[in-house]
Design an enzyme around this catalytic site. Structure first.
Site, PDB file in Angstrom:
ATOM      1  N   ASN A   1       0.816  -1.257   0.118  1.00  0.00           N
ATOM      2  CA  ASN A   1       0.066   0.120   0.007  1.00  0.00           C
ATOM      3  C   ASN A   1       0.749   1.314   0.020  1.00  0.00           C
ATOM      4  O   ASN A   1       1.172   1.772   1.059  1.00  0.00           O
ATOM      5  CB  ASN A   1      -0.969   0.039   1.159  1.00  0.00           C
ATOM      6  CG  ASN A   1      -1.848  -1.245   1.160  1.00  0.00           C
ATOM      7  OD1 ASN A   1      -2.994  -0.879   0.481  1.00  0.00           O
ATOM      8  ND2 ASN A   1      -1.929  -2.248   1.793  1.00  0.00           N
ATOM      9  N   GLU A   2       1.271   1.652  -1.291  1.00  0.00           N
ATOM     10  CA  GLU A   2       1.917   2.821  -1.392  1.00  0.00           C
ATOM     11  C   GLU A   2       1.326   3.944  -0.920  1.00  0.00           C
ATOM     12  O   GLU A   2       0.354   4.074  -0.804  1.00  0.00           O
ATOM     13  CB  GLU A   2       2.439   2.948  -2.667  1.00  0.00           C
ATOM     14  CG  GLU A   2       3.204   1.503  -3.156  1.00  0.00           C
ATOM     15  CD  GLU A   2       4.572   1.122  -2.603  1.00  0.00           C
ATOM     16  OE1 GLU A   2       4.914   1.983  -1.496  1.00  0.00           O
ATOM     17  OE2 GLU A   2       5.559   0.485  -3.273  1.00  0.00           O
ATOM     18  N   PRO A   3       2.211   5.185  -0.556  1.00  0.00           N
ATOM     19  CA  PRO A   3       1.383   6.692  -0.380  1.00  0.00           C
ATOM     20  C   PRO A   3       0.386   6.645  -1.420  1.00  0.00           C
ATOM     21  O   PRO A   3       0.468   6.539  -2.522  1.00  0.00           O
ATOM     22  CB  PRO A   3       2.579   7.287  -0.855  1.00  0.00           C
ATOM     23  CG  PRO A   3       4.020   6.504  -0.394  1.00  0.00           C
ATOM     24  CD  PRO A   3       3.565   5.226  -0.986  1.00  0.00           C
TER      25      PRO A   3
END
Ligand code: F6R
Length: 628
Positions: free
Chosen positions: A160-162
């Site tokens: 879950n990237e930025p």
């Protein structure tokens, strides 16, 4: 307020700091064992959420040990993995499916049907349905009882990237550039790292009943502190754990370094003012108020929570002078000690002179990157300096470099006159090119390819060492076995490694040793090499040379030493820095971080300048390694 309560007012997620990853892994595995056995007694299943990467490796090893030595059965365990690279088949060596088989599933008795990992090969138009089914399967299993998490340098959990929202569910995601850079070594080059992954969402993870995030090594420290102490934000998905009723962080000392209670302990409670803590507080005060140490006043200390220190060691005038002198005494142009001089206030002792110096480099570029100029100085000042490359570093070399070498060899055979004498070389080059083609972009290197890649890096180190005035006969390639038999994140060291290192130490009986890896992720090459060196030195501790050798730590890929942590600062003139950059240019395979080492040396100098010390062009820094 008690110290713990004050710390908690900064830390919004319960955080346990363990002395090392092994101790944390043991405690967590024991907790999971108890849960599995309790459920087994009730005839029920346990649902575990699994992570991949370096972080969970010690935890998985401990679970395997519990299975093999203490009879822990996984028959009632159902697992769901967090994520999978999109585009990789399950037998690709870097797929998470393969990782999980190698690291745990093949070694325990979990039924295959109980293992769930998102598919990396589901066709594009079916990704949505696949992700929805994954969510449904988790719910049908009763939800995740115990979720293991790691944290990436972007602050991600799962992938879950930025920008991932609190309610996000399992989906396909584009990997952040930083995440792809971090995976570059595994894939032999950033260009080979997949761009996409399928990951559980933040919302999926937060549905888990118990969440445990593990983090090891100093490179994780900044993100850990932001997630634990900062605001809840989509920019750092791990920060969402603050909203979970049963989430905690289990970290080692390295990963704890940016937490307020560790970094600025005086804000959290009474401090025992050791020399290091005192220096930390004074440097912090100077940086915070933008003043050199000698211009700090009683008011500055009082206003910033340091009245305690002042009453113990003040007034400011005296404290400042004492710390200024300490900092001043770290600076030396004589890293091997200055012969025939009083060494009371010098970082290194004057005798014996000259010294036998061993500079350990986990991979063949590390030492030159971190301390190329210091090496040059040691040689110039008459010491017997030997650079020891502990591993071949072959995994760093891309296929294209091996390809280039074999291609040149073939061409050379075509242009030299006596070409029949070159037949064996041509056959070698052909074989290399064939093996490169056969294994494909992601395949495992054959022993022949690994050997060639290792040799390429050897040549680069010899060249770079030469640029630092170290002759070829003073470069040793130890080729520790753990590296030759493994891959990044999956190395396993054995007694053979310790034996090789111990006999090298006994052969050279060094007066001075430089090493790195104390603050690294323990499963990284430098982390493993450091542990091995510790064990080897322990094995020799009764020998006279070992008792008197001085040990110095340098930082490689990890965060540079902070001003208060520096025990020896070796200044570099503009010319020396230029020569270092030239030495670095001999390597064809340095990462952007490594290439920026002269810049980081410049920053060290500007920190010293800001503290009110002399202004140098650049500084290489070292910390005294307390005896093992
Ligand atoms: C992997 C995963 C990631 C990693 C994180 C840290 O399944 O979900 O969030 O936990 O990227 O990776 P390592 O442990 O390799 O530092």
């Amino acid at each position: 307020m008690s110290r713990r309560t004050l710390a908690e007012s900064y830390e919004k997620i319960p955080t346990h700091i363990f002395p090392n990853s092994g101790a944390a892994a043991k405690a967590l595995a024991a907790e999971v064992k108890a849960l599995i056995e309790e459920r087994a007694k009730e005839g029920k299943n346990v649902v575990l959420g699994m992570a991949t990467g370096s972080t969970p490796v010690p935890f998985y090893r401990e679970l395997i040990r519990l299975h093999k030595e203490e009879g822990l059965s996984f028959k009632n365990v159902i697992t769901f993995n967090l994520d999978e690279y999109y585009g990789l088949t399950g037998d690709h060596p870097e797929s998470y499916a393969c990782f999980m088989r190698e690291q745990i599933f093949d070694h325990i008795d979990i039924p295959k049907a109980n293992i769930n990992i998102p598919s990396g090969t589901v066709p594009g138009d079916q990704v949505f349905a696949h992700c929805r089914e994954y969510e449904e399967k988790i719910d049908a299993a009763g939800g995740i009882d115990f979720q293991i998490l790691g944290i990436g340098r972007t602050g991600h959990i799962g992938f879950n990237e930025p920008g991932s929202s609190r309610d996000s569910l399992t989906r396909r995601i584009t990997l952040d550039r930083v995440t792809r850079q971090d995976a570059a070594a595994d894939f032999r080059g950033e260009e080979n790292v997949p761009h996409f992954a399928i990951t559980m969402g933040v919302g999926t993870i937060l549905r888990g009943k118990k969440l445990v995030l593990m983090a090891w090594g100093e490179n994780k420290a900044e993100m850990v502190a932001k997630a634990v102490e900062g605001p809840v934000t989509e920019a750092i998905s791990a920060s969402f754990l603050q909203d979970h009723p049963d989430a905690r962080f289990c970290i080692d000392e390295g990963a704890s370094r940016e937490l307020t209670r560790v970094k600025l302990p005086w804000l959290v409670g009474p401090v025992s003012w050791t020399p290091r803590e005192t220096r930390r507080a004074v440097c912090w005060q100077a940086f915070k108020t933008n003043r050199p140490v000698l211009k700090l006043t009683d008011e500055h200390y009082n206003e910033h929570g340091l009245s305690d220190l002042l009453s113990e060691q003040g007034p400011a005038y005296q404290l400042n002078i004492r710390i200024f002198n300490q900092l001043q005494h770290t600076i030396t142009g004589w890293p091997g000690g200055k012969p025939n001089e009083d060494d009371t206030y010098r970082p290194e002792r004057a005798t014996p002179y000259p010294k036998r110096v061993l500079v350990f480099s986990p991979e063949p570029q590390d030492a030159i990157v971190a301390m190329g100029s210091t090496i040059e100085r040691l040689v110039e000042q008459g010491h017997d300096v030997r650079i020891v490359a502990l591993t071949s570093g072959s995994l760093r070399i891309s296929d294209s470099e091996a390809d280039k070498f074999a291609g040149t060899l073939q061409e050379l055979a075509g242009v030299v006159e006596d070409s029949p004498a070159w037949q064996s070389q041509v056959a070698y080059a052909r074989e290399v090119l064939k093996q490169l083609e056969d294994k494909g972009e992601f395949g495992e290197d054959t022993p022949m390819l690994r050997q060639l890649k290792g040799l390429i890096l050897r040549g680069e180190l010899r060249d770079a060492a030469h640029a630092c005035n170290v002759g070829t006969d003073h470069v040793t390639f130890l080729g520790l076995p753990f590296y030759e038999q493994g891959r990044y994140r999956r190395f396993k060291s054995t007694e053979a490694d310790i034996e090789a290192l111990t006999s090298l130490l006994r052969e050279h009986k060094p007066h001075q040793i430089y090493a790195t890896g104390d603050a690294a992720d323990p499963s990284s090459v430098s982390g493993i090499c450091f542990k091995l060196l510790e064990s080897s030195l322990k094995a020799c501790h009764k020998e006279e040379w070992a008792g008197s050798a001085s040990l110095w730590l340098y930082r490689g890929k990890e965060k540079p030493l902070a001003a208060h942590e520096i025990d020896m600062a070796v200044p570099l003139s503009p010319m020396q820095l230029e020569r270092k950059a030239r030495a670095l240019s001999r390597y064809g395979s340095l990462s952007s971080l490594e290439l920026s080492s002269p810049e980081s040396n410049r920053q060290n100098a500007s920190h010293y300048d800001a503290l009110g010390l002399a202004e140098y062009e650049a500084i290489e820094t070292f910390q005294r390694w307390s005896r093992v």
